[in-house]
Design a protein around this motif. Structure first.
Motif, PDB file in Angstrom:
ATOM      1  N   ASP A 181       2.993  -1.260   9.157  1.00  0.00           N
ATOM      2  CA  ASP A 181       3.110   0.138   8.748  1.00  0.00           C
ATOM      3  C   ASP A 181       4.592   0.484   8.614  1.00  0.00           C
ATOM      4  O   ASP A 181       5.292   0.620   9.611  1.00  0.00           O
ATOM      5  CB  ASP A 181       2.435   1.044   9.789  1.00  0.00           C
ATOM      6  CG  ASP A 181       2.144   2.423   9.218  1.00  0.00           C
ATOM      7  OD1 ASP A 181       2.553   2.694   8.073  1.00  0.00           O
ATOM      8  OD2 ASP A 181       1.500   3.226   9.920  1.00  0.00           O
ATOM      9  N   VAL A 241       2.272  -1.240   4.394  1.00  0.00           N
ATOM     10  CA  VAL A 241       2.343   0.163   3.989  1.00  0.00           C
ATOM     11  C   VAL A 241       3.814   0.522   3.843  1.00  0.00           C
ATOM     12  O   VAL A 241       4.624   0.162   4.697  1.00  0.00           O
ATOM     13  CB  VAL A 241       1.696   1.062   5.056  1.00  0.00           C
ATOM     14  CG1 VAL A 241       2.063   2.530   4.799  1.00  0.00           C
ATOM     15  CG2 VAL A 241       0.194   0.883   5.073  1.00  0.00           C
ATOM     16  N   HIS A 263      -2.400   1.773  -4.655  1.00  0.00           N
ATOM     17  CA  HIS A 263      -1.965   3.149  -4.594  1.00  0.00           C
ATOM     18  C   HIS A 263      -3.086   3.921  -3.933  1.00  0.00           C
ATOM     19  O   HIS A 263      -4.231   3.787  -4.329  1.00  0.00           O
ATOM     20  CB  HIS A 263      -1.753   3.667  -6.025  1.00  0.00           C
ATOM     21  CG  HIS A 263      -0.480   4.421  -6.162  1.00  0.00           C
ATOM     22  ND1 HIS A 263      -0.323   5.494  -6.974  1.00  0.00           N
ATOM     23  CD2 HIS A 263       0.712   4.247  -5.612  1.00  0.00           C
ATOM     24  CE1 HIS A 263       0.902   5.950  -6.889  1.00  0.00           C
ATOM     25  NE2 HIS A 263       1.558   5.189  -6.070  1.00  0.00           N
ATOM     26  N   ILE A 264      -2.773   4.736  -2.994  1.00  0.00           N
ATOM     27  CA  ILE A 264      -3.851   5.516  -2.382  1.00  0.00           C
ATOM     28  C   ILE A 264      -3.568   6.984  -2.645  1.00  0.00           C
ATOM     29  O   ILE A 264      -2.444   7.472  -2.455  1.00  0.00           O
ATOM     30  CB  ILE A 264      -3.989   5.181  -0.871  1.00  0.00           C
ATOM     31  CG1 ILE A 264      -5.169   5.904  -0.243  1.00  0.00           C
ATOM     32  CG2 ILE A 264      -2.734   5.467  -0.100  1.00  0.00           C
ATOM     33  CD1 ILE A 264      -5.589   5.311   1.086  1.00  0.00           C
ATOM     34  N   LEU A 290       0.876  -1.177   0.000  1.00  0.00           N
ATOM     35  CA  LEU A 290       0.000   0.000   0.000  1.00  0.00           C
ATOM     36  C   LEU A 290       0.905   1.215   0.000  1.00  0.00           C
ATOM     37  O   LEU A 290       1.669   1.429   0.944  1.00  0.00           O
ATOM     38  CB  LEU A 290      -0.887  -0.023   1.243  1.00  0.00           C
ATOM     39  CG  LEU A 290      -1.875   1.132   1.429  1.00  0.00           C
ATOM     40  CD1 LEU A 290      -2.888   1.200   0.293  1.00  0.00           C
ATOM     41  CD2 LEU A 290      -2.610   0.982   2.761  1.00  0.00           C
ATOM     42  N   LYS A 319      -2.864   6.303   4.513  1.00  0.00           N
ATOM     43  CA  LYS A 319      -2.413   4.912   4.676  1.00  0.00           C
ATOM     44  C   LYS A 319      -2.539   4.448   6.127  1.00  0.00           C
ATOM     45  O   LYS A 319      -3.120   3.394   6.400  1.00  0.00           O
ATOM     46  CB  LYS A 319      -0.939   4.790   4.223  1.00  0.00           C
ATOM     47  CG  LYS A 319      -0.709   5.254   2.794  1.00  0.00           C
ATOM     48  CD  LYS A 319       0.726   5.078   2.371  1.00  0.00           C
ATOM     49  CE  LYS A 319       1.714   5.921   3.154  1.00  0.00           C
ATOM     50  NZ  LYS A 319       1.602   7.375   2.945  1.00  0.00           N
ATOM     51  N   SER A 320      -1.993   5.263   7.022  1.00  0.00           N
ATOM     52  CA  SER A 320      -2.063   4.867   8.439  1.00  0.00           C
ATOM     53  C   SER A 320      -3.509   4.839   8.905  1.00  0.00           C
ATOM     54  O   SER A 320      -3.907   3.980   9.707  1.00  0.00           O
ATOM     55  CB  SER A 320      -1.252   5.833   9.302  1.00  0.00           C
ATOM     56  OG  SER A 320       0.107   5.753   8.953  1.00  0.00           O
ATOM     57  N   THR A 362      -8.344   4.312  -3.272  1.00  0.00           N
ATOM     58  CA  THR A 362      -7.325   3.344  -3.693  1.00  0.00           C
ATOM     59  C   THR A 362      -7.410   3.068  -5.185  1.00  0.00           C
ATOM     60  O   THR A 362      -8.495   3.042  -5.769  1.00  0.00           O
ATOM     61  CB  THR A 362      -7.502   2.012  -2.947  1.00  0.00           C
ATOM     62  OG1 THR A 362      -8.885   1.757  -2.828  1.00  0.00           O
ATOM     63  CG2 THR A 362      -6.834   2.064  -1.606  1.00  0.00           C
ATOM     64  N   SER A 420      -1.891  10.715   2.689  1.00  0.00           N
ATOM     65  CA  SER A 420      -2.929  10.205   1.798  1.00  0.00           C
ATOM     66  C   SER A 420      -3.905   9.280   2.511  1.00  0.00           C
ATOM     67  O   SER A 420      -4.938   8.919   1.945  1.00  0.00           O
ATOM     68  CB  SER A 420      -2.273   9.477   0.625  1.00  0.00           C
ATOM     69  OG  SER A 420      -1.402   8.482   1.106  1.00  0.00           O
TER      70      SER A 420
END
Ligand SMILES: Nc1ncnc2c1ncn2[C@@H]1O[C@H](COP(=O)(O)OP(=O)(O)OP(=O)(O)O)[C@@H](O)[C@H]1O
Ligand SMILES: [Mg+2]
Lengths: 400, 235
Positions: B171, B203, B218-219, B39, B47-48, B224, B45
């Motif tokens: 992460d 991530v 891809h975010i 990711l 992700k977390s 996504t 963006s």
């Protein structure tokens, strides 16, 4: 099951041990304060026990002879001995004073007792060396805490006394060791005027025509003699016959001799509840302050240790550790700290108690109470850290 | 556990009104059992945020999340005990290993089972097994502070795997590691996924490991976009 708290303590044992020692010294002081109070009570009780008396006959309406001055005629004992239920009655004087000996001052309670009458109330009940007083003058029996030794000669007021016997656990309610001397000497020591005063008194008497009438030259001497004699004692100690109750014996003495009589229970109340009460409150204040300081230290340390582990606690929470487990870990650490502190404190108090000038009595019941108090205080002190730990958000472990 | 992870139209908005941040605006994602997906996306963006939602530490605004055959979120939590969900079904790996400093390597790994009531001996034996598989068994008695960064990260992976969760969320697990070590960690995660049929989301910003993913999400702007089909064998 694994003990997180135990492992953390083992890991950073230095921090725990040093904090524990600091806390322990505080706890040691606290236990000692309690011991000082117990020692005072024990001193008072020992004094009452060792006097061998069942009743204390003192001047009317006084709290004598220990808590207030009391003065009664030294022939009262004879009439008391004739009262129903009285087995023995003995005159006694008490005088707390400073005595110079071997270059230092010793504070003692000088007790006047009748010579050569062992077993009478007021006599030292057991000797650890030497013999009882047998001569009517200039012999003394001293409590070992005075530091006097057999054969020492000590000066009380104008006279010198040879120490012929040593006793122990004979202290005043204030903790001063006792020095027994013959009653006559003690009466003199207590009521004696210095020689200048006697000379002036004699001159004044001689100038007074009523006391020194011409034609009666012997009268001024008789008057002076009566002025300088001391027919007073502080109390009469009474032992009662078997089969009589203290109140039963005390009542007629109060009524017929017009004196105040205290039973053992009343005497204990005067000493413990009245005389020692202020000291007890004083010590109580110290205990409260020391408890608060200890609690603050434990709270601060545990809080700091917990805040140093925020990340780890967040991770523990994230991976599913129960709040209960985390709270328990912190609580256990606080209790562990308290345990270290208590052990250190108990050892410290036991080690330094004998060095204290006054009797320090460490009761195991006080230790148990102290231990419970320490544990409760530590548990309460850990609440702050537990609250902070429960507020930590598990999302913090993942970060941004 | 037929279905791995499935995320449908997941929305997360932080705050309200003027200051609202629309971190996730309808994310769709699927990771099959035994599959490792990457990711990626620019900073900020989301992700977390996505991992936190899936990890059940923050609540999404709307959408649907499924682990295995169980729907855990469908516009509201469908599971009463999120803590137990995290403990039993999700493994976490972070940028920093965050090992418990006062426990040795074995106990760091064995901690959760021990707290859950597994006997110490059994939990430790299982931990050593995992450490062996991750090639850090020789450090089993060491304290975390005595390990290198790569060793610590492998211990953290062992910890994430210990309760055999169907899902692992990582992460930026390779951020503190050099290229070779980073690739080694990804290889381990691929091996573990294959061995235990775990669905793993990683991530990352790490250019070195991006080519190793068979499928990549891809975010961008909270949405996504799948960039699958890269045929770079994960070795
Ligand atoms: N607790 C929060 N409250 C408000 N806004 C937040 C919160 N957490 C994250 N955000 C915002 O949500 C957006 C997504 O954040 P997130 O942490 O998911 O980004 P990211 O993709 O992980 O970034 P990075 O690559 O820098 O770690 C960002 O704009 C961030 O400012
Ligand atoms: Mg992030």
């Amino acid at each position: 099951m694994i003990s997180l708290a135990g492992r953390d303590i083992l890991h950073s044992w230095g921090k725990f041990v040093f904090t524990g020692i600091g806390l322990g010294l505080l706890i040691g002081v606290t236990l000692t304060m309690a011991g000082v109070y117990r020692g005072m009570v024990d001193d008072a009780q020992a004094m009452l026990d060792n006097s061998g008396a069942d009743l204390w006959v003192v001047q009317r309406n006084t709290l004598g002879p220990y808590a207030e001055p009391s003065s009664i005629n030294d022939d009262v004992d004879r009439s008391i001995r004739a009262m129903p239920g009285v087995a023995r009655a003995a005159n006694v004087t008490y005088l707390t004073m400073q005595i110079g000996h071997a270059g230092r001052d010793v504070r003692v309670m000088v007790v006047g007792i009748k010579a050569a009458s062992p077993g009478e109330p007021g006599q030292p009940p057991h000797l650890i060396a030497g013999r009882q007083i047998v001569r009517a003058h200039y012999e003394a029996v001293a409590d070992v805490k005075t530091g006097f030794r057999l054969g020492d000669v000590v000066q009380v007021r104008r006279n010198r006394y040879k120490v012929v016997g040593l006793t122990s656990r004979m202290v005043s309610s204030g903790g001063d060791p006792m020095l027994f001397i013959p009653l006559k000497d003690a009466q003199q020591a207590q009521f004696l005027k210095d020689s200048d005063a006697i000379v002036r008194q004699r001159a004044r008497t001689a100038r007074n025509p009523a006391l020194n009438p011409p034609g009666n030259p012997g009268m001024v001497d008789a008057v002076t003699a009566s002025q300088t004699s001391n027919p007073y004692v502080n109390a009469v100690l009474v032992q009662i016959k078997e089969g009589f109750s203290p109140d039963q014996v005390a009542e007629p003495i109060r009524r017929w001799q017009r004196l105040t009589v205290y039973t053992r229970a009343e005497m204990e109340e005067i000493l413990v509840d009245k005389l020692i009460a202020t000291s007890a409150r004083q010590i109580g204040m110290f205990l409260v302050i020391l408890s608060i300081v200890s609690a603050a230290i434990v709270a601060f340390i545990i809080y700091t240790l917990t805040m140093g582990k925020i990340r780890e606690i967040a991770v523990l929470k994230l991976i599913g550790t129960r709040n209960r487990t985390i709270s328990f870990m912190i609580l256990q650490q606080a209790l562990g700290l308290g345990l270290i502190g208590f052990v250190v404190g108990k050892i410290a108090a036991t080690a330094w108690a004998p060095i204290f000038p006054k009797y320090v009595l460490l009761l195991s019941s006080d230790s148990v109470r102290g231990f419970i108090a320490v544990m409760v205080i530590c548990a309460i002190a850990s609440l702050l850290a537990i609250r902070a730990a429960l507020r930590i958000d598990p999302a913090e472990a993942i970060g941004g | 556990m037929a279905d791995g992870i499935r995320i449908e139209n997941l929305v997360k908005t932080y705050g309200e009104g003027e200051t609202a941040v629309h971190a996730l605006q309808g994310v769709d994602m699927h990771v099959g059992p035994g599959e490792v997906v990457g990711l990626i996306g620019p900073s900020g963006s989301g992700k977390s945020t996505l991992l936190k939602c899936l990890g059940a530490v923050i609540e999404p605004t709307s959408g649907r999340m499924t682990i295995g055959e169980q729907t855990i979120y469908d516009n509201e939590w469908k599971i009463p005990d999120l803590r137990a969900l995290r403990r039993d079904r999700i493994g976490f790996i972070f940028q920093s290993p965050y090992l418990i400093p006062f426990l040795d390597v074995t106990d760091n790994v064995a901690l959760l089972p021990m707290l859950a009531g597994v006997t110490n001996a059994k939990a430790r034996a299982h931990a050593v097994e995992l450490l062996t598989a991750l090639d850090v068994a020789h450090r089993a008695k060491a304290m975390p502070s005595q390990l290198s960064g790569g060793e610590q990260q492998r211990v953290a992976i062992a910890r994430a795997l210990v309760s055999r969760p169907p899902v692992i969320l990582a992460d930026e697990p390779t951020a503190p590691l050099d290229g070779e070590r980073a690739l080694a960690v990804v290889k381990i995660l691929n091996d573990m996924a294959a061995r235990y049929q775990t669905a793993i989301i990683i991530v990352t910003h790490d250019e070195k490991i991006i080519p190793t993913f068979k499928r990549l999400y891809h975010i961008r702007d909270g949405r996504t976009h799948e960039e699958g089909g890269r045929v770079e064998p994960a070795s």
